[in-house]
Design a protein around this motif. Structure first.
Motif, mmCIF file in Angstrom:
data_model
loop_
_atom_site.group_PDB
_atom_site.id
_atom_site.type_symbol
_atom_site.label_atom_id
_atom_site.label_comp_id
_atom_site.label_asym_id
_atom_site.label_seq_id
_atom_site.Cartn_x
_atom_site.Cartn_y
_atom_site.Cartn_z
ATOM 1 N N UNK A 1 6.142 80.343 77.824
ATOM 2 C CA UNK A 1 5.873 80.660 76.412
ATOM 3 C C UNK A 1 7.140 81.176 75.758
ATOM 4 N N UNK A 2 7.154 81.159 74.435
ATOM 5 C CA UNK A 2 8.327 81.663 73.718
ATOM 6 C C UNK A 2 8.590 83.139 74.026
ATOM 7 N N UNK A 3 7.523 83.924 74.135
ATOM 8 C CA UNK A 3 7.704 85.352 74.419
ATOM 9 C C UNK A 3 8.327 85.560 75.790
ATOM 10 N N UNK A 4 7.854 84.836 76.784
ATOM 11 C CA UNK A 4 8.412 84.965 78.128
ATOM 12 C C UNK A 4 9.816 84.367 78.197
ATOM 13 N N UNK A 5 10.019 83.287 77.450
ATOM 14 C CA UNK A 5 11.337 82.665 77.438
ATOM 15 C C UNK A 5 12.374 83.609 76.844
ATOM 16 N N UNK A 6 11.999 84.313 75.787
ATOM 17 C CA UNK A 6 12.922 85.262 75.173
ATOM 18 C C UNK A 6 13.279 86.384 76.154
ATOM 19 N N UNK A 7 12.299 86.848 76.916
ATOM 20 C CA UNK A 7 12.567 87.875 77.927
ATOM 21 C C UNK A 7 13.528 87.341 78.992
ATOM 22 N N UNK A 8 13.333 86.098 79.375
ATOM 23 C CA UNK A 8 14.214 85.453 80.345
ATOM 24 C C UNK A 8 15.634 85.334 79.791
ATOM 25 N N UNK A 9 15.737 85.002 78.516
ATOM 26 C CA UNK A 9 17.047 84.872 77.880
ATOM 27 C C UNK A 9 17.759 86.220 77.796
ATOM 28 N N UNK A 10 17.000 87.282 77.563
ATOM 29 C CA UNK A 10 17.598 88.625 77.553
ATOM 30 C C UNK A 10 18.226 88.933 78.913
ATOM 31 N N UNK A 11 17.493 88.612 79.989
ATOM 32 C CA UNK A 11 17.998 88.876 81.336
ATOM 33 C C UNK A 11 19.235 88.027 81.628
ATOM 34 N N UNK A 12 19.229 86.778 81.174
ATOM 35 C CA UNK A 12 20.385 85.908 81.379
ATOM 36 C C UNK A 12 21.602 86.445 80.636
ATOM 37 N N UNK A 13 21.374 86.929 79.429
ATOM 38 C CA UNK A 13 22.476 87.499 78.649
ATOM 39 C C UNK A 13 23.069 88.714 79.341
ATOM 40 N N UNK A 14 22.214 89.568 79.887
ATOM 41 C CA UNK A 14 22.715 90.748 80.608
ATOM 42 C C UNK A 14 23.525 90.342 81.833
ATOM 43 N N UNK A 15 23.067 89.322 82.541
ATOM 44 C CA UNK A 15 23.781 88.841 83.720
ATOM 45 C C UNK A 15 25.189 88.380 83.349
ATOM 46 N N UNK A 16 25.301 87.636 82.248
ATOM 47 C CA UNK A 16 26.618 87.189 81.792
ATOM 48 C C UNK A 16 27.503 88.379 81.437
ATOM 49 N N UNK A 17 26.949 89.315 80.696
ATOM 50 C CA UNK A 17 27.738 90.473 80.260
ATOM 51 C C UNK A 17 28.264 91.266 81.446
ATOM 52 N N UNK A 18 27.439 91.483 82.441
ATOM 53 C CA UNK A 18 27.851 92.300 83.579
ATOM 54 C C UNK A 18 28.918 91.619 84.430
ATOM 55 N N UNK A 19 29.123 90.318 84.229
ATOM 56 C CA UNK A 19 30.225 89.611 84.883
ATOM 57 C C UNK A 19 31.496 89.662 84.049
ATOM 58 N N UNK A 20 31.446 90.332 82.899
ATOM 59 C CA UNK A 20 32.613 90.410 82.030
ATOM 60 C C UNK A 20 32.690 89.325 80.983
ATOM 61 N N UNK A 21 31.589 88.571 80.816
ATOM 62 C CA UNK A 21 31.523 87.522 79.791
ATOM 63 C C UNK A 21 30.942 88.160 78.544
ATOM 64 N N UNK A 22 31.777 88.438 77.570
ATOM 65 C CA UNK A 22 31.349 89.227 76.415
ATOM 66 C C UNK A 22 31.060 88.390 75.173
ATOM 67 N N UNK A 23 31.347 87.079 75.237
ATOM 68 C CA UNK A 23 31.027 86.162 74.139
ATOM 69 C C UNK A 23 30.591 84.838 74.745
#
Length: 393
Positions: free
Chosen positions: A82-104
């Protein structure tokens, strides 16, 4: 407003490396860079990362899909979420990228413009993810590559209207599928074109009129040629596929070098995950990687778009491996780092604000243990990450 200084034993500023450095941050910006490395004489708070630490601009991934889960069947998973669950998944993916030093990141394909919802959230809480430059649903032909994102469109007026809609919604880039792709069996093969030259020109002209860049998914030789002639801003994948395999046309490579178009090469694989050679990551994949090295060495404007999310070998934090991939193809480490920082910022139209360490730039910073200019594997040994002046790791 937070105010502090970061001290490190060395620095790569987006263009060149240097010795000890102290970078002063106020709020979400860098205010001063002291290349002498002297510590502040006043009572400014100092984050001393040590003599082994190298400070870099936050990395920029020019091609990512936050809506794909990096699982074995990302398209099937997407359809079942669902869109709601997909958005939650996208939040987690974004955090994963950031914690690797990917800031954009440039998110080059989502469903229902969910990436724009995430853009709004991160504007309020930048410490939760990288800055996202979103394309929304990519433009594709009916039942064409990635049609499941909802961007099916054909015909001149419909293409213009689709570009206008994305501009009105706040997208930062237009993505068009110039060729078929590997994740959509019902589309034309990856080497075959989906849109012709005139359609591509229509999209580029309308996007540029509105001030938006165009990223063209282009595996096939003819799709690359047409997208380049149409004036797209970046060629995504640029794999030089033909019906007979990979055929890098020297004249077309030279045309890319002479153009203003960036080559966003698809590099970065998680080495801990076995490669599924049935999906083109064996001998054909190695030939494509060699072509990427050639593009860089002959002077093309090469940036790294990991395509993160499309499978287990492509987690959302995979970009640092892409830097190492280019180096293995004979690219110098400093040129590979430039591809993932200052040059990527130029493509993404955030030059001066992202991808470099200079007064006035965003305080998006990565610190690693070791010297990535000598050994890009140091990018995997993260010491600290700062996003908008907030330490997140």
């Amino acid at each position: 407003m937070n105010s502090f200084a970061i001290h490190a034993g060395s620095m790569f500023d987006g263009f060149a490396s240097s010795g000890p450095v102290t970078v002063y941050v106020r709020g979400d910006r860098i205010v001063r860079v002291d290349r002498s490395g002297a510590l502040p004489a006043d009572n400014t708070e100092v984050i001393d990362l040590g003599s082994r630490a190298c400070l870099l601009p936050g990395l920029i991934d020019t091609h990512i899909h936050l809506a794909f889960d990096a699982g074995p069947n990302p398209v099937t998973s997407l359809a079942a979420t669902s869109d709601a669950d997909l958005l939650a998944q996208m939040r987690a993916a974004a955090r994963s990228a950031l914690h690797a030093g990917i800031t954009t990141v440039r998110d080059l394909g989502d469903r229902n413009y969910l990436s724009l919802t995430l853009v709004e959230e991160l504007a309020e809480h930048p410490e939760q993810g990288p800055e996202i430059l979103a394309a929304g649903p990519p433009l594709t032909t009916p039942r064409g590559h990635c049609h499941f994102f909802g961007g099916e469109v054909e015909g001149t007026e419909a293409l213009r209207a689709a570009v206008r809609e994305r501009h009105a919604r706040g997208c930062a880039v237009i993505k068009i599928m110039a060729s078929g792709g590997m994740m959509t069996p019902e589309s034309v093969p990856p080497h075959a074109s989906q849109y012709g030259l005139e359609d591509l020109r229509t999209v580029v002209d309308e996007a540029h009129r509105l001030g938006l860049p165009v990223a063209a998914h282009a595996h096939g030789v003819q799709a690359i040629r047409d997208a380049l002639e149409a004036g797209v801003d970046s060629l995504e994948h640029v794999s030089f596929l033909s019906a007979d395999g990979v055929k890098a046309d020297p004249a077309l490579i030279e045309a890319i070098v002479e153009s203003n178009t960036f080559a966003s090469v698809t590099a970065g694989l998680d080495p801990s995950v076995p490669i599924d050679r049935s999906k083109g990551m064996g001998a054909r994949g190695q030939t494509i990687f060699s072509t990427y090295g050639t593009l860089q060495k002959v002077g093309a404007k090469v940036v790294i778009g990991s395509d993160a999310g499309i499978g287990p070998v492509k987690p959302h934090n995979v970009l640092p491996h892409g830097v190492a991939d280019l180096v293995r193809e004979g690219v110098t480490p400093i040129d590979a780092l430039i591809s993932a920082t200052s040059l990527a910022a130029q493509l993404c139209r955030v030059e001066g604000r992202k991808g470099r360490i200079i007064g006035g730039a965003d305080a998006d910073l990565l610190a690693v243990n070791g010297d990535p200019v000598k050994d890009p594997a140091a990018l995997l040994d993260v010491r600290a990450v700062f996003r908008a002046g907030i330490r997140v790791r």
